[in-house]
Scaffold this motif. Sequence first.
Motif, PDB file in Angstrom:
ATOM      1  N   UNK A  10     -25.152  60.390  48.291  1.00  0.00           N
ATOM      2  CA  UNK A  10     -24.021  60.113  47.394  1.00  0.00           C
ATOM      3  C   UNK A  10     -24.490  59.585  46.034  1.00  0.00           C
ATOM      4  N   UNK A  11     -25.499  58.739  46.030  1.00  0.00           N
ATOM      5  CA  UNK A  11     -25.992  58.151  44.769  1.00  0.00           C
ATOM      6  C   UNK A  11     -27.474  57.817  44.931  1.00  0.00           C
ATOM      7  N   UNK A  25     -27.719  42.985  30.659  1.00  0.00           N
ATOM      8  CA  UNK A  25     -28.391  43.982  31.480  1.00  0.00           C
ATOM      9  C   UNK A  25     -27.448  44.964  32.160  1.00  0.00           C
ATOM     10  N   UNK A  26     -26.220  44.502  32.453  1.00  0.00           N
ATOM     11  CA  UNK A  26     -25.322  45.360  33.242  1.00  0.00           C
ATOM     12  C   UNK A  26     -24.299  46.002  32.328  1.00  0.00           C
ATOM     13  N   UNK A  27     -24.394  47.299  32.112  1.00  0.00           N
ATOM     14  CA  UNK A  27     -23.458  47.955  31.186  1.00  0.00           C
ATOM     15  C   UNK A  27     -22.003  47.674  31.530  1.00  0.00           C
ATOM     16  N   UNK A  28     -21.655  47.582  32.829  1.00  0.00           N
ATOM     17  CA  UNK A  28     -20.239  47.373  33.131  1.00  0.00           C
ATOM     18  C   UNK A  28     -19.771  45.992  32.702  1.00  0.00           C
ATOM     19  N   UNK A  54     -25.678  57.477  52.011  1.00  0.00           N
ATOM     20  CA  UNK A  54     -25.553  56.836  50.696  1.00  0.00           C
ATOM     21  C   UNK A  54     -26.586  57.361  49.723  1.00  0.00           C
ATOM     22  N   UNK A  64     -33.298  45.238  41.537  1.00  0.00           N
ATOM     23  CA  UNK A  64     -31.848  45.223  41.384  1.00  0.00           C
ATOM     24  C   UNK A  64     -31.242  46.564  41.753  1.00  0.00           C
ATOM     25  N   UNK A 109     -29.216  54.877  43.292  1.00  0.00           N
ATOM     26  CA  UNK A 109     -28.754  53.538  43.659  1.00  0.00           C
ATOM     27  C   UNK A 109     -29.158  53.130  45.076  1.00  0.00           C
ATOM     28  N   UNK A 110     -29.228  54.099  45.978  1.00  0.00           N
ATOM     29  CA  UNK A 110     -29.491  53.767  47.375  1.00  0.00           C
ATOM     30  C   UNK A 110     -30.666  54.590  47.882  1.00  0.00           C
ATOM     31  N   UNK A 130     -17.432  51.980  35.705  1.00  0.00           N
ATOM     32  CA  UNK A 130     -18.860  51.760  35.890  1.00  0.00           C
ATOM     33  C   UNK A 130     -19.194  50.811  37.021  1.00  0.00           C
ATOM     34  N   UNK A 143     -26.796  48.742  38.938  1.00  0.00           N
ATOM     35  CA  UNK A 143     -25.636  48.200  38.239  1.00  0.00           C
ATOM     36  C   UNK A 143     -25.423  46.712  38.457  1.00  0.00           C
ATOM     37  N   UNK A 160     -19.458  54.347  44.638  1.00  0.00           N
ATOM     38  CA  UNK A 160     -19.239  55.746  44.995  1.00  0.00           C
ATOM     39  C   UNK A 160     -18.264  55.790  46.181  1.00  0.00           C
TER      40      UNK A 160
END
Lengths: 315, 216
Positions: free
Chosen positions: A256-257, B111-114, A253, A272, A260-261, B165, A275, B169
């Motif tokens: 992959x990102x 805070x969360x664009x999506x 992961x 957080x 984020x991970x 968004x 996203x 992944x």
Amino acid sequence: MLIRRAPRFTSNDITDAKLYLSRREWMVGAAALTLLPGESAAVTPPGQPLTATRNDAQSLREPPTKFEAATTYNNFYEFGVNKDDPARLAPALKPRPWTVQVDGLVHKPKTYDIDELFRLFPVEERVYALRCVEGWSMVIPWIGFPLASLLKRVEPTAQAKYVEFVTLLDPKQFPGQRPGFFGFALDWPYTEGLRLDEALHPLTLLTVGMYGQVLPNQNGAPIRVVVPWKYGFKSAKSIVRIRLTSAEPPTAWNKAAPQEYGFYSNVNPAVDHPRWSQATERRIGEFRRRPTLPFNGYADQVAHLYTGMDLRKDY
Amino acid sequence: MSRRARIALKAAIWGGCLVPLGTLVYWYARDDLTANPISFVTTTLGDWTLRILLASLAMTPIRLVLGVSWPITLRRLLGLFAFFYVCLHFSVWIVLDFFFDWHRMWEDIVKRPYITMGMLGLLSLIPLAATSTAGMIKRLGARRWRRLHRLVYLAGVAGCVHFLWLAKVGRTDQYWYVATLVLLLSIRLGDVALRAVRRRRERRTATVATAEIRMP
């Protein structure tokens, strides 16, 4: 480490495997009555029973998630990206024969047959919280043995600093490993990793069963790791290789990102996901969200592993 | 298309648009909403919002490509159903997911664009739903009404970006929605460009014609 509060539930609270069996018979009967073939397919067939004494000191004092939920709501991208893909496609995985190659920076590298591992290491039951990075959680009575027992047996060298786990690569058994219209979901095989001190921590469990039976395929049969203070994806499933290394191993992961991970991915309500918030979680089976605990509630046992580290940077 | 056929078609769309909701209710009754019902219901309602919204956006392109007029009569119906599903989607988020935790929801919106994007899509649909009646068209005037209702493109883009968004992944469904939106918008833009070219050519022919008249 001692746990101060007394256990609030006993193994009696875990639904007996026989009950699942009778439930399935009932379902099959109902399906036959209503002439609806396939109705019973959604119910996980009970596996071989696997008895183990519960380690009360290392067990959560909460009733476990329903077996049905724990075996039908899974993230196991080797089968597919949907939650029900693993349960649906799990029969394709053959958990026997199976070997686990333990090598890298060790004095005694060895390829173990899965049955040999069962013989060598006595298993115990541990009821752990499982927190998914997506914001939901479960309580699972795992059965396994500390990863430390296996690692000690192969004798890591002084250079060994990390442990890498490699999941089986076989698109025949894992349809999710085949390329889709937009390419591969992840860079297969799935690899994960821990720092050696994390891997040797007594909470880190090499897991071969759950709910009093051998590990269902969709939960990572025949052998997986469980690291309860980290997000679920750190706990690699269907492991074929455990390799000790001197450098931080690349992880699926994270590749992959990466933003984020992180490699550590400790459960942390204060950091957080870029996203979404990690402050709360939904315990499967509960209605209201509950606050997420630092290190998934295992802070007093593992926080010392990270003293001096900035967990915002090393997320 | 005959009046009767048009009514039948509308009734079929009505019924079809209610099937996803009916299915959710049926699954609820059977206790079959997966182990994480709230998340599943939110996702399903979101999926159908986008599908129906894209369907409503497909009506004009279908008319342009096939040269038939009946799709236009379905635009409002589909648009209102998209609004209906987005309201359910949003209500589930407020009531079931966050249980009126306004503070946390506001934090997420900012805070969360999506989530910001999703809110933008929802907000841009509100004036369209509010002015969907024939009376409102008359009150606003066809031209102003039409201009206002171009907001539906914003809603479509916001909805697809919202999905793009939030998707993890490795998932790919979101790309299909985006691809559909791009296709529909390019047919629409292609038509606008084509009409502009035609208008210019007509103007030129008109000028040439006038010039010829003046020639002798």
